[in-house]
Design an enzyme around this catalytic site. Structure first.
Site, PDB file in Angstrom:
ATOM      1  CB  SER A 237      -7.400  -2.167  15.481  1.00  0.00           C
ATOM      2  OG  SER A 237      -7.949  -2.951  16.508  1.00  0.00           O
TER       3      SER A 237
ATOM      4  CG  HIS B 144      -4.555  -6.077  15.827  1.00  0.00           C
ATOM      5  ND1 HIS B 144      -3.614  -5.398  16.586  1.00  0.00           N
ATOM      6  CD2 HIS B 144      -5.735  -5.448  16.074  1.00  0.00           C
ATOM      7  CE1 HIS B 144      -4.200  -4.412  17.238  1.00  0.00           C
ATOM      8  NE2 HIS B 144      -5.483  -4.430  16.947  1.00  0.00           N
TER       9      HIS B 144
END
Length: 211
Positions: free
Chosen positions: A110, A162
């Protein structure tokens, strides 16, 4: 993109047969990020987590995202740009997690996938005279924002990773530019984005080491 996808599926199979993809010792064995180990010199744990996943849903969601969004980005920016943006975004994301996150195990693609979100957001700003890039950039800005809001309330999500990946992808596509395209500000924007990316990564590594 397909090689990266195949690699993470092979690693996941290895995790599964080594004792399970949710087993902490197995995750460490296969390269998950663990801040104390990074501080002790295992710097490769800032790269290898992009191939390591925790549980079936984790690998499933990230694999589908890589296939669809990664495939579109690779077609748009070319193979070598995609390779660099993907892995450098993963590193900037893991560095952000290293600097500001806790000592929990961290893994997953991610960080790099948020870097791909950052690509679209940057293109929507840089090529604001293009309807496609402008609209797509807005859509991915909303998508990234919604994901980050979800991260705040979800447990076990590395929001710092992220954010770091998103920032990395944003700067990197400006640094590399698009095939056959020149930025309106030219090489100045490219040099500035490159220098800022390197400076952020260096600062995050230093901060993670001294904390």
């Amino acid at each position: 993109m397909l090689l990266i996808l195949a690699a993470q599926l092979i690693v996941f199979a290895g995790e599964t047969f080594s004792g399970g993809s949710e087993n902490g010792l197995v995750l460490l064995q296969w390269g998950a990020k663990f801040n104390p180990m990074v501080k002790f010199g295992q710097w490769w744990r800032l790269i290898t987590p992009v191939f390591v996943h925790i549980g079936f849903m984790h690998i499933l969601v990230n694999s589908f995202t890589l296939y669809y969004i990664g495939g579109a980005v690779e077609e748009m920016i070319g193979h070598w740009r995609f390779f660099l943006v993907y892995f450098l975004s993963a590193i900037s994301g893991n560095l952000m997690s290293f600097a500001f996150g806790g000592n929990a195990l961290s893994a997953g693609a991610s960080t790099a996938l948020f870097g791909l979100f950052g690509v679209y957001i940057a293109l929507g700003i840089v090529f604001d005279d293009s309807y496609y890039f402008k609209q797509t950039g807005r859509q991915f800005l909303m998508l990234a924002g919604l994901n980050l809001i979800f991260d705040v309330f979800a447990q076990g999500i590395d929001i710092w990773g992220h954010i770091g990946g998103l920032v990395g992808g944003f700067l990197l596509i400006i640094a590399f530019a698009l095939p056959g395209q020149k930025l309106r500000k030219g090489v100045i924007w490219q040099i500035g984005a490159s220098a800022l990316f390197l400076a952020i990564c260096a600062f995050l590594y230093w901060l993670g080491m001294v904390r």
